[in-house]
Design an enzyme around this catalytic site. Sequence first.
Site: not given
Ligand code: PAF
Length: 281
Positions: A31, A34-35, A148, A182
């Site tokens: 992590l 961003g997460h 993404d 990130m």
């Molecule tokens: O964005 C990500 O980290 C992955 O594609 C996800 C959404 C956790 C699915 O595995």
Amino acid sequence: MDLLYTPAEMRAWRRAHDGHSAGFAPTMGYLHEGHLTLARRAREENDLAVVSIFVNPTQFAPGEDFEKYPRDEERDLQLLRDAGVDAVYFPTPAVMYPPGYQTYVTVEEVTQPLEGSARPGHFRGVTTVVLKLFNAVEPDRAYFGRKDAQQLRVLRRMALDLDLGLEIVPCDIVREPDGLAMSSRNVYLSPQQRAAAPVVRRALLAAKARYDAGERDPAAIRAAAIDLIRAEPLAELEYVSLADDDSLEELAGPVARPALISTVVRFGHTRLLDNIELGLP
Ligand code: PAF
């Protein structure tokens, strides 16, 4: 913070908290800020915050980095405790895809261009695992980063088409001080590649500046980014796309509606993704 390892455990936890709203941030671990932004928003906007950590084998093609994808479970769990997360869903590949597994989810048009064409099968793995995670967690809101950008649009489409009845919440890209978006994969960059990597952001800003100055020809806007990336010797350009913000269809004529400019630039084997939305209110 509770740790749940199987869909049955996750669902039992959810049942035990019936009547409480749940915000969910799916991750593949290792992590970064961003997460943690996704986890904190889940925390702030819901009664319960749930995060999953699962490096999903079905979204990696053979020869991609599934085996060497960075992992640090102890550190991840501490960061999530500090962020006030209530539960972490931590399934294994054997739990998610037991022998005999054969069901996949496919979203059609919006998975075709860009990352769908560069990484065949990738989005089928993403949609499949995210639907399985949603089925176990039963969130009211699910939080995904705008970095993404195509994944976000694919999952929005899936949620709508399959009547999932949850809200997909986009969260802004979190950047290093020098502008690099990130990503867990930034750890693969050598010091020289890391020093050169902010060119990706600068290139997109150059394209946006051309748009903001009144340019509407997609080729001219893309060229502003391409020129900067090509001038960086360590960078190898995969694509710069200027596409409809929703369908991600490449724009052929003048930009007259919200659009997404996105790029993938390779530094050695590491693919760096970034994007900027154009013309959104
Ligand atoms: O964005 C990500 O980290 C992955 O594609 C996800 C959404 C956790 C699915 O595995």
